[in-house]
Scaffold this active site. Structure first.
Site, PDB file in Angstrom:
ATOM      1  N   HIS A   1       3.344   3.934   0.559  1.00 48.08           N
ATOM      2  CA  HIS A   1       3.773   4.719   1.718  1.00 48.08           C
ATOM      3  C   HIS A   1       5.192   5.216   1.482  1.00 48.08           C
ATOM      4  CE1 HIS A   1       4.965   0.538   2.538  1.00 48.08           C
ATOM      5  NE2 HIS A   1       6.031   1.071   3.109  1.00 48.08           N
TER       6      HIS A   1
ATOM      7  N   HIS B   1       0.917  -1.146   0.000  1.00 51.64           N
ATOM      8  CA  HIS B   1       0.000   0.000   0.000  1.00 51.64           C
ATOM      9  C   HIS B   1       0.953   1.192   0.000  1.00 51.64           C
ATOM     10  CE1 HIS B   1      -3.576   2.425   1.496  1.00 51.64           C
ATOM     11  NE2 HIS B   1      -2.553   3.273   1.583  1.00 51.64           N
TER      12      HIS B   1
HETATM   13  P1  M7G Z   1       7.965  -1.297   4.043  1.00 53.83           P
HETATM   14  O1  M7G Z   1       8.862  -0.612   3.081  1.00 53.83           O
HETATM   15  O2  M7G Z   1       6.675  -1.842   3.488  1.00 53.83           O
HETATM   16  O3  M7G Z   1       8.667  -2.519   4.716  1.00 53.83           O
HETATM   17  O4  M7G Z   1       7.688  -0.263   5.182  1.00 53.83           O
HETATM   18  P2  M7G Z   1       9.781  -2.740   5.804  1.00 53.83           P
HETATM   19  O5  M7G Z   1       9.022  -3.018   7.085  1.00 53.83           O
HETATM   20  O6  M7G Z   1      10.468  -3.989   5.320  1.00 53.83           O
HETATM   21  O7  M7G Z   1      10.647  -1.539   5.846  1.00 53.83           O
HETATM   22  C1  M7G Z   1       6.664  -0.383   6.104  1.00 53.83           C
HETATM   23  C2  M7G Z   1       6.993   0.530   7.287  1.00 53.83           C
HETATM   24  O8  M7G Z   1       5.892   0.543   8.151  1.00 53.83           O
HETATM   25  C3  M7G Z   1       8.199  -0.010   8.070  1.00 53.83           C
HETATM   26  O9  M7G Z   1       9.129   1.029   8.269  1.00 53.83           O
HETATM   27  C4  M7G Z   1       7.569  -0.510   9.372  1.00 53.83           C
HETATM   28  O10 M7G Z   1       8.419  -0.340  10.487  1.00 53.83           O
HETATM   29  C5  M7G Z   1       6.318   0.344   9.496  1.00 53.83           C
HETATM   30  N1  M7G Z   1       5.206  -0.330  10.184  1.00 53.83           N
HETATM   31  C6  M7G Z   1       4.858  -1.625  10.057  1.00 53.83           C
HETATM   32  N2  M7G Z   1       3.764  -1.862  10.843  1.00 53.83           N
HETATM   33  C7  M7G Z   1       3.089  -3.155  10.933  1.00 53.83           C
HETATM   34  C8  M7G Z   1       3.414  -0.696  11.449  1.00 53.83           C
HETATM   35  C9  M7G Z   1       2.373  -0.335  12.350  1.00 53.83           C
HETATM   36  O11 M7G Z   1       1.498  -1.108  12.759  1.00 53.83           O
HETATM   37  N3  M7G Z   1       2.344   0.986  12.726  1.00 53.83           N
HETATM   38  C10 M7G Z   1       3.294   1.892  12.306  1.00 53.83           C
HETATM   39  N4  M7G Z   1       3.201   3.142  12.751  1.00 53.83           N
HETATM   40  N5  M7G Z   1       4.296   1.551  11.463  1.00 53.83           N
HETATM   41  C11 M7G Z   1       4.345   0.274  11.034  1.00 53.83           C
END
Ligand code: M7G
Length: 331
Positions: free
Chosen positions: A271, A269
């Site tokens: 971000h 999604h």
């Molecule tokens: P990504 O690039 O999809 O993947 O980033 P990555 O986790 O491998 O970096 C997703 C981002 O969302 C990451 O930086 C996560 O730390 C953050 N994130 C994931 N979750 C499940 C949550 C959440 O529940 N709340 C918040 N605030 N951040 C999240």
């Protein structure tokens, strides 16, 4: 089918129970630790956590990723020592116990036992955790994949349509069902709007490791590969208003920020990551991070840039997508 429905029901019952217990523990903490006769220790949801394996750890980063069981369910717990803050130094020096380890000439080393409030460990719990979460946090060798536009259509897209992580947590944020009080900035416009809030990797205690994420209101943009010039107003809006919000809230100018997207992301999604320049955030390396400023320029100069360009990214040894690239003899 019936089995998996029963499992889902059991999972969701377990999750509800856990959520209730977290809520109780949180309320107790906010009320100053439990009130009459209640011991906050009893509300420690991790007291029954049973470790089954250490997925990875790092002495340098001072963290450990653990797999185990919580309330009968698979869970991943992440423990991380937090940075020492300048504004806590006076209390740290005056309120700690100091034990001498050795003294030699002008050198001496000690073990400093800090007061509990200055000795917290940032803790993240994923429960119920899927096999994919376990893999995400497991230390693994990685391999650089070369993905052409056609590879994306024939290998990656079919895989992520079947296999990707749930983005329920993202929908909860957009629908104000979770993390409402953490929102730093919101633009509710359904086309160009977004929600900016602290990433859950950041404890918000110091700006040195600032980490925010901007989540698009639009739900149908999976990743960089879906971006076309139609999305430029959204990307420019996130860039502009995101930087303004960070300046206003954290007094950090744009020249101190690294604003980027991941490819591949973990959550499909759209971000955008906002991290402080100089902070080596996990995933900010050139093999995964794409600066938002570059993404905007690339789309301006070639409307089909992200449809046609070969993109490179690392995959872990046991990532199913890596298996698909191998099957297709693309690795
Ligand atoms: P990504 O690039 O999809 O993947 O980033 P990555 O986790 O491998 O970096 C997703 C981002 O969302 C990451 O930086 C996560 O730390 C953050 N994130 C994931 N979750 C499940 C949550 C959440 O529940 N709340 C918040 N605030 N951040 C999240």
């Amino acid at each position: 089918m019936a089995d998996s429905a029963a499992k889902r029901e059991a999972d969701s019952a377990g999750t509800d129970e856990l959520a209730q217990r977290v809520k109780r523990a949180k309320a107790d903490n906010e009320n100053g630790g439990g009130g009459a006769g209640k011991d906050p220790e009893c509300e420690n949801i991790l007291s029954e956590f049973k470790t089954s394996a250490v997925l990875s750890d790092s002495a340098r980063e001072k963290n450990i990723f653990i797999r185990g069981k919580l309330a009968g369910q698979e869970a991943v717990v992440i423990l991380e020592k937090t940075p020492i803050r300048e504004d806590s130094l006076a209390e740290l020096f005056s309120g700690s116990r100091l034990k001498l380890e050795m003294r030699n000439d002008i050198y001496s080393t000690y073990r400093l036992q800090a007061p509990p409030q200055l000795n917290e460990i940032k803790t993240t719990v994923v429960c119920p955790a899927t096999e994919k979460h376990v893999k995400k946090y497991q230390r693994q060798e990685s391999f650089l994949v070369e993905e052409t536009g056609e590879d994306y259509q024939s290998i990656t897209l079919p895989y992520i349509q079947k296999q990707s992580f749930s983005v329920q947590w993202v929908h909860n944020i957009l629908e104000k069902k979770a993390e409402v009080e953490r929102i730093v900035f919101e633009d509710p416009d359904p086309k160009v709007g977004f929600v900016l809030l602290p990433d859950f990797k950041w404890d918000q205690k110091q700006v040195d490791d600032l980490y925010l994420i901007a989540i698009a209101q639009q739900r149908d943009i999976r990743s960089l590969r879906d971006l076309t010039p139609e999305h430029l107003p959204l990307l420019q809006n996130v860039f502009q208003k995101g930087k303004e919000a960070v300046l206003q809230r954290y007094k950090l100018p744009a020249s101190k920020l690294r604003v980027y997207l991941h490819y591949q992301p973990s959550y499909y999604h759209l971000h955008v990551h906002f991290t402080k320049l100089g902070y080596e955030a996990p995933g900010c390396g050139v093999e995964r991070a794409h600066l938002l400023a570059d993404v905007i320029q690339n789309l301006q100069s070639d409307p089909r840039y992200y449809k046609t360009r070969t993109l490179y990214f690392p995959l872990r040894a046991d990532d199913g997508l890596l298996g698909k690239f191998k099957e297709a003899e693309r690795l």
